[in-house]
Motif scaffolding. Sequence first.
Motif, PDB file in Angstrom:
ATOM      1  N   LYS A  67       0.830  -1.199   0.000  1.00  0.00           N
ATOM      2  CA  LYS A  67       0.000   0.000   0.000  1.00  0.00           C
ATOM      3  C   LYS A  67       0.867   1.253   0.000  1.00  0.00           C
ATOM      4  O   LYS A  67       1.911   1.307   0.645  1.00  0.00           O
ATOM      5  CB  LYS A  67      -0.904   0.024   1.242  1.00  0.00           C
ATOM      6  N   THR A  68       0.424   2.259  -0.707  1.00  0.00           N
ATOM      7  CA  THR A  68       1.132   3.533  -0.702  1.00  0.00           C
ATOM      8  C   THR A  68       0.863   4.270   0.601  1.00  0.00           C
ATOM      9  O   THR A  68      -0.021   3.888   1.380  1.00  0.00           O
ATOM     10  CB  THR A  68       0.665   4.417  -1.873  1.00  0.00           C
ATOM     11  N   ARG A  69       1.614   5.331   0.830  1.00  0.00           N
ATOM     12  CA  ARG A  69       1.415   6.142   2.035  1.00  0.00           C
ATOM     13  C   ARG A  69      -0.014   6.663   2.105  1.00  0.00           C
ATOM     14  O   ARG A  69      -0.649   6.628   3.175  1.00  0.00           O
ATOM     15  CB  ARG A  69       2.401   7.303   2.033  1.00  0.00           C
ATOM     16  N   GLU A 106      -0.691  12.986  -4.851  1.00  0.00           N
ATOM     17  CA  GLU A 106      -1.551  12.425  -3.806  1.00  0.00           C
ATOM     18  C   GLU A 106      -2.769  13.321  -3.575  1.00  0.00           C
ATOM     19  O   GLU A 106      -3.883  12.828  -3.358  1.00  0.00           O
ATOM     20  CB  GLU A 106      -0.753  12.267  -2.509  1.00  0.00           C
ATOM     21  N   LEU A 107      -2.570  14.633  -3.649  1.00  0.00           N
ATOM     22  CA  LEU A 107      -3.691  15.558  -3.507  1.00  0.00           C
ATOM     23  C   LEU A 107      -4.671  15.389  -4.670  1.00  0.00           C
ATOM     24  O   LEU A 107      -5.895  15.445  -4.475  1.00  0.00           O
ATOM     25  CB  LEU A 107      -3.181  16.992  -3.452  1.00  0.00           C
ATOM     26  N   ILE A 108      -4.139  15.171  -5.866  1.00  0.00           N
ATOM     27  CA  ILE A 108      -4.995  14.935  -7.029  1.00  0.00           C
ATOM     28  C   ILE A 108      -5.804  13.647  -6.837  1.00  0.00           C
ATOM     29  O   ILE A 108      -7.000  13.590  -7.164  1.00  0.00           O
ATOM     30  CB  ILE A 108      -4.147  14.860  -8.315  1.00  0.00           C
ATOM     31  N   GLN A 109      -5.156  12.622  -6.280  1.00  0.00           N
ATOM     32  CA  GLN A 109      -5.861  11.367  -6.005  1.00  0.00           C
ATOM     33  C   GLN A 109      -7.008  11.589  -5.015  1.00  0.00           C
ATOM     34  O   GLN A 109      -8.093  11.023  -5.175  1.00  0.00           O
ATOM     35  CB  GLN A 109      -4.890  10.339  -5.434  1.00  0.00           C
ATOM     36  N   LEU A 110      -6.770  12.426  -4.013  1.00  0.00           N
ATOM     37  CA  LEU A 110      -7.828  12.725  -3.043  1.00  0.00           C
ATOM     38  C   LEU A 110      -9.015  13.400  -3.732  1.00  0.00           C
ATOM     39  O   LEU A 110     -10.170  13.085  -3.452  1.00  0.00           O
ATOM     40  CB  LEU A 110      -7.286  13.627  -1.927  1.00  0.00           C
ATOM     41  N   GLY A 111      -8.712  14.329  -4.641  1.00  0.00           N
ATOM     42  CA  GLY A 111      -9.782  14.983  -5.384  1.00  0.00           C
ATOM     43  C   GLY A 111     -10.580  13.995  -6.216  1.00  0.00           C
ATOM     44  O   GLY A 111     -11.816  14.085  -6.296  1.00  0.00           O
ATOM     45  N   ASP A 112      -9.894  13.040  -6.808  1.00  0.00           N
ATOM     46  CA  ASP A 112     -10.575  12.015  -7.610  1.00  0.00           C
ATOM     47  C   ASP A 112     -11.494  11.158  -6.732  1.00  0.00           C
ATOM     48  O   ASP A 112     -12.587  10.768  -7.156  1.00  0.00           O
ATOM     49  CB  ASP A 112      -9.554  11.118  -8.309  1.00  0.00           C
ATOM     50  N   ILE A 113     -11.050  10.872  -5.516  1.00  0.00           N
ATOM     51  CA  ILE A 113     -11.877  10.096  -4.584  1.00  0.00           C
ATOM     52  C   ILE A 113     -13.138  10.874  -4.231  1.00  0.00           C
ATOM     53  O   ILE A 113     -14.254  10.332  -4.234  1.00  0.00           O
ATOM     54  CB  ILE A 113     -11.084   9.751  -3.310  1.00  0.00           C
ATOM     55  N   VAL A 114     -12.987  12.157  -3.932  1.00  0.00           N
ATOM     56  CA  VAL A 114     -14.135  12.995  -3.562  1.00  0.00           C
ATOM     57  C   VAL A 114     -15.163  13.050  -4.691  1.00  0.00           C
ATOM     58  O   VAL A 114     -16.377  12.997  -4.451  1.00  0.00           O
ATOM     59  CB  VAL A 114     -13.673  14.424  -3.211  1.00  0.00           C
ATOM     60  N   LEU A 115     -14.698  13.140  -5.935  1.00  0.00           N
ATOM     61  CA  LEU A 115     -15.599  13.318  -7.071  1.00  0.00           C
ATOM     62  C   LEU A 115     -16.056  12.005  -7.711  1.00  0.00           C
ATOM     63  O   LEU A 115     -16.804  12.030  -8.696  1.00  0.00           O
ATOM     64  CB  LEU A 115     -14.924  14.195  -8.125  1.00  0.00           C
ATOM     65  N   LEU A 130      -8.932  15.606   4.431  1.00  0.00           N
ATOM     66  CA  LEU A 130      -7.485  15.720   4.227  1.00  0.00           C
ATOM     67  C   LEU A 130      -7.148  16.868   3.269  1.00  0.00           C
ATOM     68  O   LEU A 130      -6.178  17.598   3.482  1.00  0.00           O
ATOM     69  CB  LEU A 130      -6.918  14.402   3.694  1.00  0.00           C
ATOM     70  N   LEU A 131      -7.949  17.031   2.231  1.00  0.00           N
ATOM     71  CA  LEU A 131      -7.740  18.151   1.310  1.00  0.00           C
ATOM     72  C   LEU A 131      -7.878  19.481   2.035  1.00  0.00           C
ATOM     73  O   LEU A 131      -7.093  20.407   1.822  1.00  0.00           O
ATOM     74  CB  LEU A 131      -8.750  18.091   0.159  1.00  0.00           C
ATOM     75  N   ALA A 132      -8.880  19.578   2.886  1.00  0.00           N
ATOM     76  CA  ALA A 132      -9.108  20.824   3.619  1.00  0.00           C
ATOM     77  C   ALA A 132      -7.963  21.125   4.578  1.00  0.00           C
ATOM     78  O   ALA A 132      -7.683  22.291   4.867  1.00  0.00           O
ATOM     79  CB  ALA A 132     -10.430  20.741   4.390  1.00  0.00           C
ATOM     80  N   MET A 133      -7.291  20.076   5.057  1.00  0.00           N
ATOM     81  CA  MET A 133      -6.197  20.251   6.002  1.00  0.00           C
ATOM     82  C   MET A 133      -4.843  20.473   5.324  1.00  0.00           C
ATOM     83  O   MET A 133      -3.869  20.823   5.973  1.00  0.00           O
ATOM     84  CB  MET A 133      -6.073  19.004   6.903  1.00  0.00           C
ATOM     85  N   ALA A 134      -4.778  20.262   4.004  1.00  0.00           N
ATOM     86  CA  ALA A 134      -3.486  20.237   3.309  1.00  0.00           C
ATOM     87  C   ALA A 134      -2.907  21.609   3.020  1.00  0.00           C
ATOM     88  O   ALA A 134      -1.749  21.720   2.622  1.00  0.00           O
ATOM     89  CB  ALA A 134      -3.612  19.441   2.010  1.00  0.00           C
ATOM     90  N   GLY A 135      -3.701  22.669   3.168  1.00  0.00           N
ATOM     91  CA  GLY A 135      -3.179  24.015   2.969  1.00  0.00           C
ATOM     92  C   GLY A 135      -3.106  24.446   1.518  1.00  0.00           C
ATOM     93  O   GLY A 135      -3.755  23.869   0.635  1.00  0.00           O
ATOM     94  N   GLU A 136      -2.274  25.431   1.246  1.00  0.00           N
ATOM     95  CA  GLU A 136      -2.193  26.069  -0.069  1.00  0.00           C
ATOM     96  C   GLU A 136      -1.932  25.100  -1.232  1.00  0.00           C
ATOM     97  O   GLU A 136      -2.502  25.275  -2.323  1.00  0.00           O
ATOM     98  CB  GLU A 136      -1.113  27.162  -0.043  1.00  0.00           C
ATOM     99  N   PRO A 137      -1.080  24.076  -1.067  1.00  0.00           N
ATOM    100  CA  PRO A 137      -0.841  23.164  -2.201  1.00  0.00           C
ATOM    101  C   PRO A 137      -2.105  22.475  -2.717  1.00  0.00           C
ATOM    102  O   PRO A 137      -2.148  22.037  -3.862  1.00  0.00           O
ATOM    103  CB  PRO A 137       0.146  22.141  -1.621  1.00  0.00           C
TER     104      PRO A 137
END
Length: 240
Positions: A67-69, A106-115, A130-137
């Motif tokens: 599994k990835t991080r 990884e942030l892009i992957q999170l967006g894909d999960i949400v949508l 997690l996206l909301a907690m990730a800050g400016e990036p």
Amino acid sequence: MNLTKKFILPLGLALLVGGGIHFKQTAISMAPTAAMHKPRKAGVTPKEALFERTVIRPLADKTEKSKTRLQKLMSQETATLYSVNIDWKSREAELISAARQLKKDELIQLGDIVLNRTGRSDEKTVASYLLAMAGEPARPVLRKVAISPIETKSDGDPHSVLAMKRAEEVNLRASAIAAIDELSRKNPQASLQDLAAIRRAQSDPSLQHMVMISLIGIEQGRPGKLNRWLEQVAGNGEAQ
């Protein structure tokens, strides 16, 4: 900023109710099948024990190690999403730290999960958090989530499955808007552009209202107004 209080837990409770309905339906559908089979005898044969030890367990260990991080983080958080035995205050600090170490892909992957409209609700909830907690990036992904169309149409029944699905979609976008509002404290101009795009893209009244509150705060030189308003609403206070 405690987004758990604002969005995640209200959404989680709604999904928990929905999950209960699904569980009952699943149990009912499985009942005839279960009745057709005789109960297995207690105990495990030597062959079964050997197979478990030499095949099943090593395979499970290998799967876990591969599994990835991000996958490990998602698995851990979805497993404890509705737990009442966790100190969420200290856990939130740990999650903020973990979220801010995530890389662009990884942030892009999170967006894909949400949508993902066919994805699991608990995974969407955790990914949104997690996206909301990730800050400016995470800003580009948050914007993508916030402007994405709400595809589930209301059927007029507030208690229907469709209504719950639509509420989930609205909540996920609301979480993204609140995160963009929070980012406006340090980068108001970027948030101004994001909010203007969201305002053009979304027609849902509740999302439009949230966008307007955030925009007014920026225009008044008081960015973060939406999050202050949400905190006051959660505490039954009056918005300022």
